[in-house]
Design an enzyme around this catalytic site. Structure first.
Site, PDB file in Angstrom:
ATOM      1  N   SER A 148       0.852  -1.246   0.016  1.00  0.00           N
ATOM      2  CA  SER A 148       0.067   0.025   0.098  1.00  0.00           C
ATOM      3  C   SER A 148       0.819   1.256   0.056  1.00  0.00           C
ATOM      4  O   SER A 148       2.205   1.178   0.290  1.00  0.00           O
ATOM      5  CB  SER A 148      -0.803   0.152   1.356  1.00  0.00           C
ATOM      6  OG  SER A 148      -1.462   1.279   1.667  1.00  0.00           O
ATOM      7  N   TYR A 161      -3.280  -0.329   9.849  1.00  0.00           N
ATOM      8  CA  TYR A 161      -3.460  -0.476   8.532  1.00  0.00           C
ATOM      9  C   TYR A 161      -1.810  -0.390   7.996  1.00  0.00           C
ATOM     10  O   TYR A 161      -1.100  -1.021   7.534  1.00  0.00           O
ATOM     11  CB  TYR A 161      -4.309   0.115   7.507  1.00  0.00           C
ATOM     12  CG  TYR A 161      -4.455  -0.311   6.248  1.00  0.00           C
ATOM     13  CD1 TYR A 161      -5.220  -1.166   5.903  1.00  0.00           C
ATOM     14  CD2 TYR A 161      -3.546   0.541   5.360  1.00  0.00           C
ATOM     15  CE1 TYR A 161      -5.204  -1.737   4.483  1.00  0.00           C
ATOM     16  CE2 TYR A 161      -3.658   0.166   3.905  1.00  0.00           C
ATOM     17  CZ  TYR A 161      -4.582  -0.874   3.523  1.00  0.00           C
ATOM     18  OH  TYR A 161      -4.708  -1.027   2.216  1.00  0.00           O
TER      19      TYR A 161
HETATM   20  C1  GCO Z   1      -7.303   5.203   3.290  1.00  0.00           C
HETATM   21  C2  GCO Z   1      -7.262   4.104   2.288  1.00  0.00           C
HETATM   22  C3  GCO Z   1      -6.040   3.598   1.825  1.00  0.00           C
HETATM   23  C4  GCO Z   1      -5.712   2.959   0.611  1.00  0.00           C
HETATM   24  C5  GCO Z   1      -4.525   2.286   0.136  1.00  0.00           C
HETATM   25  C6  GCO Z   1      -3.692   3.070  -0.476  1.00  0.00           C
HETATM   26  O1  GCO Z   1      -7.995   4.894   4.276  1.00  0.00           O
HETATM   27  O2  GCO Z   1      -6.355   5.906   3.160  1.00  0.00           O
HETATM   28  O3  GCO Z   1      -8.308   3.129   2.348  1.00  0.00           O
HETATM   29  O4  GCO Z   1      -5.424   3.037   2.895  1.00  0.00           O
HETATM   30  O5  GCO Z   1      -6.887   1.994   0.652  1.00  0.00           O
HETATM   31  O6  GCO Z   1      -3.977   1.126   0.700  1.00  0.00           O
HETATM   32  O7  GCO Z   1      -2.557   2.661  -1.006  1.00  0.00           O
END
Ligand code: GCO
Length: 257
Positions: A148, A161
């Site tokens: 990501s 995340y």
């Molecule tokens: C957020 C998004 C991101 C993207 C992605 C970007 O909440 O900023 O969901 O996390 O989905 O992973 O690369």
């Protein structure tokens, strides 16, 4: 080394794409199938997975399904054994399954922290660990971890995340350095802001949408299909001397301040 025309050909290869009943996983599964691979779709919801498989078969893709939870190591091991019995050894693993649980860091529940780390980081480890022995034994295999922007960058409310995706980038490098001599290439794709079910609420927010369009040099969100070229490259002989890399497909976002 195949001729140029065959460099990206995946005919005869078996690919497993986790989390592929929708979103990026579905687009990646379709792209690999169109390049010739036999693709095993995975998800936790059998009905939803069957629907995805039926849609892809309708387009002429060769697909099978495997219902399992990537965080359950016993289920992962059993599923991998079943797939290898039915379809043959897995040549390509795409660790795509991922979730978000957005919350301000100071209020983030332990459950939301653990759920995201478990699925987005421990999941790829468990699935790769189950598949690696046969890849190592055959001396070939391609692993593609879906990272990501958050493997490199942070934004408020998604610390769980970002921690998981940062970890996944290093897991990719670890796989590469441990397994390169044995014929495995492990690389990552870092998608930018792409329109999927997971980002739908962000895209629907006019302020966030504007921010993304301004922040992205390409000036727009990406489409899931725009990942296919990178995935086919990393799944094919074209990338046989590429290892431990993370390729951003992000409209230039990570290059810009
Ligand atoms: C957020 C998004 C991101 C993207 C992605 C970007 O909440 O900023 O969901 O996390 O989905 O992973 O690369």
């Amino acid at each position: 080394m195949p001729k140029n025309s065959a460099l990206f050909d995946l005919s005869g290869r078996v690919a497993l794409v986790t989390g592929s009943s929708q979103g990026l996983g579905y687009a990646l599964a379709r792209g690999l199938a169109e390049a010739g691979a036999w693709v095993v779709l995975n998800g936790r919801d059998a009905a939803k997975l069957e629907q995805a498989a039926a849609a892809l078969r309708g387009e002429g893709c060769s697909v099978a399904t495997a219902v399992f939870d990537v965080t359950d190591s016993a289920a992962v091991a059993a599923a991998v054994a079943r797939i290898e019995d039915a379809q043959g050894p897995i040549d390509i693993l795409v660790n795509n399954a991922g979730i978000h649980r957005r919350a301000p860091l100071a209020d983030m529940s332990e459950a939301d922290w653990r759920a995201v780390i478990d699925l987005n980081l421990t999941g790829p480890f468990l699935v790769a660990r189950a598949i690696a022995p046969s890849m190592l034994q055959r001396g070939r295999g391609k692993i593609i971890n879906i990272c990501s922007l958050m493997s490199e960058l942070a934004r408020p409310t998604i610390a769980n995340y970002a921690a998981a995706k940062g970890g996944l980038k290093m897991l990719t490098r670890s796989m590469a350095v441990e397994w390169a001599k044995r014929g495995i290439q492990a690389n990552a794709i870092a998608p930018g802001y792409l329109l999927t079910e997971m980002t739908a609420t962000l895209a629907a927010n006019p302020e966030f949408n504007q921010w993304i369009c301004n922040r992205t040099p390409a000036g727009r969100w990406g489409r899931p299909e725009e990942l296919i070229g990178a995935a086919v490259f990393l799944a094919s002989s074209a990338s046989d001397y590429v290892n431990g890399q993370m390729l951003a497909v992000d409209g230039g976002l990570m290059a810009a301040i």
